[in-house]
Design a protein around this motif. Structure first.
Motif, PDB file in Angstrom:
ATOM      1  N   GLY A 230       0.782  -1.196   0.011  1.00 45.39           N
ATOM      2  CA  GLY A 230       0.147  -0.147  -0.009  1.00 45.39           C
ATOM      3  C   GLY A 230       0.824   1.263  -0.217  1.00 45.39           C
ATOM      4  O   GLY A 230       0.104   2.311   0.172  1.00 45.39           O
ATOM      5  N   THR A 231       1.896   1.051  -0.172  1.00 45.35           N
ATOM      6  CA  THR A 231       2.950   2.441  -0.327  1.00 45.35           C
ATOM      7  C   THR A 231       2.767   3.143  -1.488  1.00 45.35           C
ATOM      8  O   THR A 231       2.537   2.435  -2.501  1.00 45.35           O
ATOM      9  CB  THR A 231       4.283   2.091  -0.039  1.00 45.35           C
ATOM     10  OG1 THR A 231       4.680   1.184  -1.151  1.00 45.35           O
ATOM     11  CG2 THR A 231       4.716   1.445   1.313  1.00 45.35           C
ATOM     12  N   GLU A 232       2.821   4.349  -1.518  1.00 49.04           N
ATOM     13  CA  GLU A 232       2.730   5.046  -2.680  1.00 49.04           C
ATOM     14  C   GLU A 232       3.989   5.697  -3.478  1.00 49.04           C
ATOM     15  O   GLU A 232       4.945   5.413  -2.772  1.00 49.04           O
ATOM     16  CB  GLU A 232       1.877   6.377  -2.397  1.00 49.04           C
ATOM     17  CG  GLU A 232       0.237   6.258  -2.019  1.00 49.04           C
ATOM     18  CD  GLU A 232      -0.040   7.546  -1.802  1.00 49.04           C
ATOM     19  OE1 GLU A 232       0.400   8.502  -2.072  1.00 49.04           O
ATOM     20  OE2 GLU A 232      -1.578   7.573  -1.384  1.00 49.04           O
ATOM     21  N   GLY A 233       4.124   5.891  -4.670  1.00 52.64           N
ATOM     22  CA  GLY A 233       5.339   6.402  -5.173  1.00 52.64           C
ATOM     23  C   GLY A 233       5.817   5.103  -6.163  1.00 52.64           C
ATOM     24  O   GLY A 233       5.416   4.077  -5.848  1.00 52.64           O
ATOM     25  N   PRO A 234       6.978   5.446  -6.699  1.00 53.06           N
ATOM     26  CA  PRO A 234       7.463   4.392  -7.715  1.00 53.06           C
ATOM     27  C   PRO A 234       8.511   3.414  -6.819  1.00 53.06           C
ATOM     28  O   PRO A 234       8.987   3.903  -5.986  1.00 53.06           O
ATOM     29  CB  PRO A 234       8.217   5.199  -8.683  1.00 53.06           C
ATOM     30  CG  PRO A 234       8.609   6.440  -8.012  1.00 53.06           C
ATOM     31  CD  PRO A 234       7.369   6.771  -6.931  1.00 53.06           C
ATOM     32  N   ALA A 235       8.770   2.425  -7.396  1.00 50.11           N
ATOM     33  CA  ALA A 235       9.653   1.636  -6.876  1.00 50.11           C
ATOM     34  C   ALA A 235      10.716   1.295  -7.974  1.00 50.11           C
ATOM     35  O   ALA A 235      11.983   1.924  -7.935  1.00 50.11           O
ATOM     36  CB  ALA A 235       9.122   0.172  -6.220  1.00 50.11           C
ATOM     37  N   ARG A 236      10.375   0.234  -8.630  1.00 46.16           N
ATOM     38  CA  ARG A 236      11.310   0.131  -9.834  1.00 46.16           C
ATOM     39  C   ARG A 236      10.665   0.299 -11.074  1.00 46.16           C
ATOM     40  O   ARG A 236       9.450  -0.478 -11.374  1.00 46.16           O
ATOM     41  CB  ARG A 236      12.033  -1.454  -9.860  1.00 46.16           C
ATOM     42  CG  ARG A 236      12.662  -1.688  -8.463  1.00 46.16           C
ATOM     43  CD  ARG A 236      13.236  -3.186  -8.727  1.00 46.16           C
ATOM     44  NE  ARG A 236      13.886  -3.322  -7.603  1.00 46.16           N
ATOM     45  CZ  ARG A 236      15.213  -3.272  -7.395  1.00 46.16           C
ATOM     46  NH1 ARG A 236      15.783  -2.676  -8.169  1.00 46.16           N
ATOM     47  NH2 ARG A 236      15.935  -3.371  -6.141  1.00 46.16           N
ATOM     48  N   LEU A 237      11.023   1.328 -11.886  1.00 44.02           N
ATOM     49  CA  LEU A 237      10.439   1.866 -13.073  1.00 44.02           C
ATOM     50  C   LEU A 237      11.135   1.891 -14.517  1.00 44.02           C
ATOM     51  O   LEU A 237      12.381   1.916 -14.254  1.00 44.02           O
ATOM     52  CB  LEU A 237       9.627   3.147 -12.826  1.00 44.02           C
ATOM     53  CG  LEU A 237       8.791   3.287 -11.763  1.00 44.02           C
ATOM     54  CD1 LEU A 237       8.317   4.860 -11.574  1.00 44.02           C
ATOM     55  CD2 LEU A 237       7.572   2.545 -11.912  1.00 44.02           C
ATOM     56  N   ARG A 238      10.645   1.492 -15.339  1.00 46.57           N
ATOM     57  CA  ARG A 238      11.305   1.679 -16.580  1.00 46.57           C
ATOM     58  C   ARG A 238      10.797   3.111 -17.379  1.00 46.57           C
ATOM     59  O   ARG A 238       9.615   3.154 -17.554  1.00 46.57           O
ATOM     60  CB  ARG A 238      11.026   0.347 -17.772  1.00 46.57           C
ATOM     61  CG  ARG A 238      11.577   0.571 -19.071  1.00 46.57           C
ATOM     62  CD  ARG A 238      11.481  -0.507 -19.976  1.00 46.57           C
ATOM     63  NE  ARG A 238      11.832  -1.638 -19.578  1.00 46.57           N
ATOM     64  CZ  ARG A 238      11.499  -2.822 -19.159  1.00 46.57           C
ATOM     65  NH1 ARG A 238      10.069  -2.631 -19.362  1.00 46.57           N
ATOM     66  NH2 ARG A 238      12.205  -4.005 -18.964  1.00 46.57           N
TER      67      ARG A 238
ATOM     68  N   VAL B 255      16.103   4.674 -17.851  1.00 43.85           N
ATOM     69  CA  VAL B 255      16.465   3.950 -16.723  1.00 43.85           C
ATOM     70  C   VAL B 255      15.576   2.780 -16.800  1.00 43.85           C
ATOM     71  O   VAL B 255      14.490   2.702 -17.277  1.00 43.85           O
ATOM     72  CB  VAL B 255      15.961   4.751 -15.276  1.00 43.85           C
ATOM     73  CG1 VAL B 255      14.569   5.092 -15.239  1.00 43.85           C
ATOM     74  CG2 VAL B 255      16.434   4.120 -14.016  1.00 43.85           C
ATOM     75  N   ASP B 256      15.939   1.621 -16.247  1.00 45.98           N
ATOM     76  CA  ASP B 256      15.347   0.316 -16.320  1.00 45.98           C
ATOM     77  C   ASP B 256      14.885  -0.368 -14.988  1.00 45.98           C
ATOM     78  O   ASP B 256      15.167   0.489 -13.741  1.00 45.98           O
ATOM     79  CB  ASP B 256      16.270  -0.846 -17.204  1.00 45.98           C
ATOM     80  CG  ASP B 256      15.477  -1.658 -18.109  1.00 45.98           C
ATOM     81  OD1 ASP B 256      14.317  -1.697 -17.555  1.00 45.98           O
ATOM     82  OD2 ASP B 256      16.021  -2.180 -18.960  1.00 45.98           O
ATOM     83  N   LEU B 257      14.143  -1.499 -15.112  1.00 43.95           N
ATOM     84  CA  LEU B 257      13.817  -1.961 -13.861  1.00 43.95           C
ATOM     85  C   LEU B 257      14.555  -2.578 -12.747  1.00 43.95           C
ATOM     86  O   LEU B 257      14.473  -2.765 -11.720  1.00 43.95           O
ATOM     87  CB  LEU B 257      12.806  -3.151 -14.257  1.00 43.95           C
ATOM     88  CG  LEU B 257      11.679  -2.767 -14.975  1.00 43.95           C
ATOM     89  CD1 LEU B 257      10.777  -3.947 -15.759  1.00 43.95           C
ATOM     90  CD2 LEU B 257      10.462  -1.873 -14.225  1.00 43.95           C
ATOM     91  N   ASP B 258      15.910  -2.512 -13.083  1.00 43.38           N
ATOM     92  CA  ASP B 258      16.884  -2.917 -12.211  1.00 43.38           C
ATOM     93  C   ASP B 258      17.368  -1.790 -11.212  1.00 43.38           C
ATOM     94  O   ASP B 258      18.310  -2.137 -10.481  1.00 43.38           O
ATOM     95  CB  ASP B 258      18.134  -3.619 -12.941  1.00 43.38           C
ATOM     96  CG  ASP B 258      18.774  -2.765 -13.861  1.00 43.38           C
ATOM     97  OD1 ASP B 258      18.316  -1.529 -14.129  1.00 43.38           O
ATOM     98  OD2 ASP B 258      19.864  -2.990 -14.458  1.00 43.38           O
ATOM     99  N   GLN B 259      16.814  -0.649 -11.509  1.00 39.79           N
ATOM    100  CA  GLN B 259      17.391   0.436 -10.672  1.00 39.79           C
ATOM    101  C   GLN B 259      16.162   0.968  -9.921  1.00 39.79           C
ATOM    102  O   GLN B 259      15.039   1.114 -10.582  1.00 39.79           O
ATOM    103  CB  GLN B 259      18.027   1.534 -11.571  1.00 39.79           C
ATOM    104  CG  GLN B 259      18.728   2.449 -10.727  1.00 39.79           C
ATOM    105  CD  GLN B 259      19.581   3.112 -11.563  1.00 39.79           C
ATOM    106  OE1 GLN B 259      19.409   3.319 -12.862  1.00 39.79           O
ATOM    107  NE2 GLN B 259      20.641   3.826 -11.082  1.00 39.79           N
TER     108      GLN B 259
END
Length: 283
Positions: free
Chosen positions: A185-193, A202-206
């Motif tokens: 339920g946290t907001e905001g991005p985690a791993r995004l492409r 930027v890719d999902l490994d970051q």
């Protein structure tokens, strides 16, 4: 941004007064009506809700629409004209009235009722870029995917003698799927492409802390990605921006959207035709 000729005083205006403006600042609404009526033939419309607001714009005929209201009224009008496929043929004016006026001000519209109404009468048309997304939404000033909360692992120590700890934490970040963060339920991005014109920025490994996309000039958007607090921001420009990956929310103009997994924004070059003060205007 291109400016064109001033408008004729004989223009007929459709003045659509948002109900929120009437409730929050009736005096500014009255002043705006008086100035506009003194300078042009006006038809005043007082919609009671979103449906009547939409019908008024759709039935404007040859009249120039003037929206009297706050930033939400402005974005609503632009979105409606876009969905009606009438944005390209419409020169839009706005008299900012209400509590939230920063968006209109950032676009060059005076935030005082008298100055804004005078700009409607003797201002110039300015063509502004905006963003159109793949769900047919529009963004005027830009969008921001906010910082993540609790998504990134603590930074590994940089001191000598503990390389095994950095390796373990790196492995843990690789193995833990991003969807577990969204489920919490946290907001905001985690791993995004983030892709700009098909090229991966930027890719999902970051882990990504924040992303911003702003319509610039000459049909391109400025993209800025903050991978994490320890790395420098990544910047690029392009006509199309796609963000995908873990569930994320984004703030655009006056609204927050999401959570979604993927969205593409494309620059609409000169798509918004907005009336602003002329070169001699005091704003």
């Amino acid at each position: 941004m291109a400016e064109v000729a001033t408008f004729a005083m004989s223009d007929q205006l459709l003045v659509v007064i948002d109900p929120v403006a009437r409730m929050t600042d009736g005096e500014s609404v009255r002043i705006a009506k008086d100035v506009l009526s003194a300078g042009a033939a006006t038809k005043v419309c007082l919609p009671e809700g979103p449906d009547e607001f939409a019908r008024a714009l759709a039935r404007r005929g040859s009249r120039r629409p003037v929206v009297v209201g706050d930033d939400r009224a402005l974005t609503r009008a632009v979105a409606l004209l876009h969905r009606q496929r009438q944005l390209a043929e419409c020169v839009l004016s706005v008299v900012p009235v209400g509590r939230a006026l920063s968006l209109a001000g950032s676009l060059g519209v005076p935030t005082g009722a008298v100055a804004a109404a005078r700009a409607v009468l003797d201002g110039v048309e300015r063509r502004l870029d905006l963003l159109v997304d793949d769900s047919d939404g529009v963004v005027l000033s830009g969008l921001r995917i906010p910082p993540a909360h609790g998504t990134a692992a603590p930074a590994a120590p940089h001191g000598p003698g503990r390389p095994w700890l950095r390796s373990c934490r790196s492995l843990a970040r690789t193995l833990v799927p991003a969807r577990t963060v969204a489920a919490a339920g946290t907001e905001g991005p985690a791993r995004l492409r983030v892709e700009v014109d098909g090229t991966t920025l930027v890719d999902l490994d970051q882990v990504v802390d924040a992303v911003s996309v702003t319509p610039g000039a000459a049909g391109v958007a400025a993209v800025e990605v903050h991978p994490c607090a320890e790395l420098a921001a990544l910047r690029a420009e392009g006509r199309s921006v796609t963000v995908s990956g873990a569930h994320f929310r984004y703030h655009a103009d006056t609204t927050t959207s999401g959570p979604i997994r993927r969205r593409t924004w494309t620059v609409g070059e000169g798509a918004l035709r907005l009336v602003v003060p002329g070169p001699a205007g005091t704003g």
